[in-house]
Design a protein around this motif. Structure first.
Motif, PDB file in Angstrom:
ATOM      1  N   ALA A 231      -6.856  -0.786  -5.243  1.00 51.88           N
ATOM      2  CA  ALA A 231      -6.240  -0.166  -4.078  1.00 51.88           C
ATOM      3  C   ALA A 231      -5.652  -1.141  -3.075  1.00 51.88           C
ATOM      4  N   ALA A 232      -5.913  -2.436  -3.210  1.00 51.72           N
ATOM      5  CA  ALA A 232      -5.336  -3.407  -2.278  1.00 51.72           C
ATOM      6  C   ALA A 232      -4.202  -4.200  -2.913  1.00 51.72           C
ATOM      7  N   GLY A 233      -3.860  -3.900  -4.156  1.00 47.66           N
ATOM      8  CA  GLY A 233      -2.793  -4.626  -4.841  1.00 47.66           C
ATOM      9  C   GLY A 233      -1.420  -4.132  -4.441  1.00 47.66           C
ATOM     10  N   GLY A 234      -0.386  -4.762  -5.000  1.00 51.22           N
ATOM     11  CA  GLY A 234       0.977  -4.425  -4.626  1.00 51.22           C
ATOM     12  C   GLY A 234       1.321  -2.976  -4.855  1.00 51.22           C
ATOM     13  N   VAL A 235       0.920  -2.419  -5.991  1.00 47.63           N
ATOM     14  CA  VAL A 235       1.210  -1.026  -6.301  1.00 47.63           C
ATOM     15  C   VAL A 235       0.113  -0.107  -5.763  1.00 47.63           C
ATOM     16  N   GLY A 236      -1.153  -0.490  -5.938  1.00 48.60           N
ATOM     17  CA  GLY A 236      -2.260   0.362  -5.513  1.00 48.60           C
ATOM     18  C   GLY A 236      -2.235   0.673  -4.032  1.00 48.60           C
ATOM     19  N   LEU A 237      -1.863  -0.300  -3.214  1.00 48.48           N
ATOM     20  CA  LEU A 237      -1.864  -0.071  -1.767  1.00 48.48           C
ATOM     21  C   LEU A 237      -0.818   0.962  -1.371  1.00 48.48           C
ATOM     22  N   THR A 238       0.317   0.982  -2.061  1.00 47.65           N
ATOM     23  CA  THR A 238       1.315   2.005  -1.754  1.00 47.65           C
ATOM     24  C   THR A 238       0.837   3.381  -2.198  1.00 47.65           C
ATOM     25  N   ALA A 239       0.025   3.447  -3.258  1.00 52.64           N
ATOM     26  CA  ALA A 239      -0.542   4.732  -3.674  1.00 52.64           C
ATOM     27  C   ALA A 239      -1.475   5.276  -2.605  1.00 52.64           C
ATOM     28  N   VAL A 240      -2.252   4.391  -1.990  1.00 52.64           N
ATOM     29  CA  VAL A 240      -3.114   4.810  -0.879  1.00 52.64           C
ATOM     30  C   VAL A 240      -2.261   5.369   0.245  1.00 52.64           C
ATOM     31  N   GLU A 241      -1.234   4.637   0.628  1.00 53.14           N
ATOM     32  CA  GLU A 241      -0.401   5.032   1.765  1.00 53.14           C
ATOM     33  C   GLU A 241       0.351   6.336   1.496  1.00 53.14           C
ATOM     34  N   ILE A 242       0.966   6.428   0.314  1.00 51.17           N
ATOM     35  CA  ILE A 242       1.731   7.632  -0.007  1.00 51.17           C
ATOM     36  C   ILE A 242       0.807   8.819  -0.219  1.00 51.17           C
ATOM     37  N   GLY A 243      -0.340   8.588  -0.883  1.00 52.22           N
ATOM     38  CA  GLY A 243      -1.298   9.677  -1.073  1.00 52.22           C
ATOM     39  C   GLY A 243      -1.769  10.254   0.244  1.00 52.22           C
ATOM     40  N   ALA A 244      -2.081   9.388   1.207  1.00 54.78           N
ATOM     41  CA  ALA A 244      -2.495   9.867   2.525  1.00 54.78           C
ATOM     42  C   ALA A 244      -1.361  10.622   3.207  1.00 54.78           C
ATOM     43  N   ARG A 245      -0.140  10.147   3.068  1.00 51.61           N
ATOM     44  CA  ARG A 245       1.010  10.811   3.669  1.00 51.61           C
ATOM     45  C   ARG A 245       1.217  12.198   3.061  1.00 51.61           C
ATOM     46  N   MET A 246       0.904  12.342   1.771  1.00 51.79           N
ATOM     47  CA  MET A 246       1.059  13.633   1.105  1.00 51.79           C
ATOM     48  C   MET A 246      -0.095  14.590   1.401  1.00 51.79           C
ATOM     49  N   GLY A 247      -1.071  14.143   2.196  1.00 55.36           N
ATOM     50  CA  GLY A 247      -2.138  15.033   2.633  1.00 55.36           C
ATOM     51  C   GLY A 247      -3.389  14.990   1.787  1.00 55.36           C
ATOM     52  N   ALA A 248      -3.502  14.008   0.896  1.00 56.82           N
ATOM     53  CA  ALA A 248      -4.701  13.900   0.058  1.00 56.82           C
ATOM     54  C   ALA A 248      -5.805  13.139   0.791  1.00 56.82           C
ATOM     55  N   GLU A 249      -7.027  13.366   0.353  1.00 58.71           N
ATOM     56  CA  GLU A 249      -8.152  12.526   0.769  1.00 58.71           C
ATOM     57  C   GLU A 249      -8.189  11.351  -0.196  1.00 58.71           C
ATOM     58  N   VAL A 250      -8.020  10.129   0.313  1.00 54.55           N
ATOM     59  CA  VAL A 250      -7.847   8.967  -0.548  1.00 54.55           C
ATOM     60  C   VAL A 250      -9.125   8.149  -0.613  1.00 54.55           C
ATOM     61  N   ILE A 251      -9.542   7.860  -1.844  1.00 55.74           N
ATOM     62  CA  ILE A 251     -10.706   7.009  -2.118  1.00 55.74           C
ATOM     63  C   ILE A 251     -10.175   5.712  -2.698  1.00 55.74           C
ATOM     64  N   ALA A 252     -10.493   4.595  -2.050  1.00 49.61           N
ATOM     65  CA  ALA A 252      -9.982   3.297  -2.466  1.00 49.61           C
ATOM     66  C   ALA A 252     -11.066   2.490  -3.142  1.00 49.61           C
ATOM     67  N   CYS A 253     -10.725   1.898  -4.293  1.00 52.39           N
ATOM     68  CA  CYS A 253     -11.632   0.998  -4.991  1.00 52.39           C
ATOM     69  C   CYS A 253     -10.962  -0.369  -5.087  1.00 52.39           C
ATOM     70  N   ALA A 254     -11.593  -1.379  -4.497  1.00 50.12           N
ATOM     71  CA  ALA A 254     -11.060  -2.741  -4.494  1.00 50.12           C
ATOM     72  C   ALA A 254     -12.222  -3.709  -4.370  1.00 50.12           C
ATOM     73  N   ARG A 255     -11.937  -4.997  -4.541  1.00 42.67           N
ATOM     74  CA  ARG A 255     -13.008  -5.996  -4.532  1.00 42.67           C
ATOM     75  C   ARG A 255     -13.142  -6.650  -3.157  1.00 42.67           C
ATOM     76  N   GLY A 256     -14.290  -6.425  -2.506  1.00 46.48           N
ATOM     77  CA  GLY A 256     -14.613  -7.142  -1.278  1.00 46.48           C
ATOM     78  C   GLY A 256     -14.205  -6.417  -0.017  1.00 46.48           C
ATOM     79  N   ALA A 257     -14.894  -6.760   1.068  1.00 44.95           N
ATOM     80  CA  ALA A 257     -14.693  -6.086   2.347  1.00 44.95           C
ATOM     81  C   ALA A 257     -13.286  -6.282   2.887  1.00 44.95           C
ATOM     82  N   GLU A 258     -12.712  -7.467   2.708  1.00 43.21           N
ATOM     83  CA  GLU A 258     -11.377  -7.734   3.252  1.00 43.21           C
ATOM     84  C   GLU A 258     -10.328  -6.834   2.608  1.00 43.21           C
ATOM     85  N   LYS A 259     -10.362  -6.721   1.291  1.00 49.06           N
ATOM     86  CA  LYS A 259      -9.385  -5.878   0.605  1.00 49.06           C
ATOM     87  C   LYS A 259      -9.617  -4.403   0.909  1.00 49.06           C
TER      88      LYS A 259
END
Length: 320
Positions: free
Chosen positions: A146-174
């Motif tokens: 979810a913090a990668g080049g493509v995954g992060l846009t999926a988070v952003e667009i999914g939230a914009r489309m009204g979904a509840e977004v669950i992100a899986c990534a490595r580490g607190a910073e990401k």
């Protein structure tokens, strides 16, 4: 002009000199101001991408810049226009001749680094979530990588489309980067039992998988009946092993999405999606995340950042 060139698969690019190209009919000469790098650039370099260019080749799949001239009889953005383009390969050069009909004008408020970071990542996520999975408001979307080049846009667009977004990534910073993009539930890749963690969510409607392997398989088990599993890439190194009987019993759909392929069989779908995304950007609805912006002479270092998973969002190369 300067170009970056790859002569042998598995080896990094080297800086070379060549003559500035002149646009043929149907082409535009673009002064390149910024180039977006992608994990696919690493795969192509190593001969593992679905497109295998003839050697030697100039890497770089997407770019932004200014139109300098048009080929004979060519209709397209006028000289001086600020544009972005997906070119597949060849963007890591100071000037590029690109098909004029692939150039899209960019909003006045969009800097070149945002424009270069835009086509592949946002285009992939929008086509996947909207055109393929038909994500609906109120549904639950699980994004792997979810913090990668493509995954992060999926988070952003999914939230914009009204979904509840669950992100899986490595580490607190990401995970913090994914949260800032719109994720409301965060799961660390290093959770001891990811399959149990995904099942504990109580079900998801769409999985957006950029990782593959065991992580993708674990996420598949969390899908609700009539859930949709989007296979986007295999950054983990292997595709997930999906058993058809599980799809049957749970009435689950698995959907592949290679954004670049739409240029070959449905370019109008790709074009309409990008224009919608650019309109959202112009209205302030999208915020590209560029974690690293490096000058043209540091392309090898930029690719190393991608390979070492040290970036979030996009890595961009600028002209100077």
């Amino acid at each position: 002009m300067r170009i970056w060139q790859i002569e042998h698969l598995g080896e990094g690019p080297f800086l070379a000199q060549t003559t500035t190209p002149q646009p043929a009919a149907g082409q535009a000469l673009v002064r390149v101001e910024a180039v977006g790098l992608n994990f696919a650039d690493l795969l192509m370099r190593d001969g593992k991408y679905q497109v295998k260019p003839a050697l030697p080749y100039v890497p770089g799949m997407e770019m932004a810049g200014t139109v300098e001239s048009l080929g004979p009889g060519t209709l397209g953005p006028a000289p001086g226009s600020r544009v972005l383009a997906y070119v597949g390969q060849g963007a890591l050069a100071e000037w590029v001749c690109a098909p004029a009909d692939r150039l899209l004008p960019i909003p006045d408020t969009m800097p070149f680094d945002h424009a270069a970071a835009f086509p592949i990542a946002y285009g992939t996520s929008h086509l996947a979530l909207d055109h393929k999975a038909r994500l609906q408001p109120g549904e639950r979307l699980l994004v792997l990588g979810a913090a990668g080049g493509v995954g992060l846009t999926a988070v952003e667009i999914g939230a914009r489309m009204g979904a509840e977004v669950i992100a899986c990534a490595r580490g607190a910073e990401k995970l913090a980067v994914a949260q800032a993009a719109g994720a409301t539930i965060l799961i660390d890749n290093d959770t001891p039992d990811l399959k149990a963690a995904f099942k504990a969510l109580g079900g998801v409607d769409v999985v957006y998988d950029t990782i593959g392997g065991e992580m993708g398989e674990a996420a598949l088990s969390a899908l609700r009946p009539e859930g949709r599993f989007l296979t986007i890439g295999f950054a983990g190194g292997t595709p997930p092993q999906i058993r058809a009987n599980h799809l049957l019993v749970k009435n689950i759909s698995v959907m592949g999405l290679w954004w670049g392929g739409y240029l070959n069989f449905a370019p109008d779908v790709q074009d309409a999606s990008l224009r919608q995304l650019l309109a959202w950007y112009a209205a302030g609805g999208l915020r590209p995340h560029v974690s690293h912006s490096l000058p043209f002479d540091q392309v090898p270092q930029a690719l190393d950042l991608l390979a070492a998973r040290k970036s979030t969002g996009k890595v961009v190369i600028t002209r100077s």
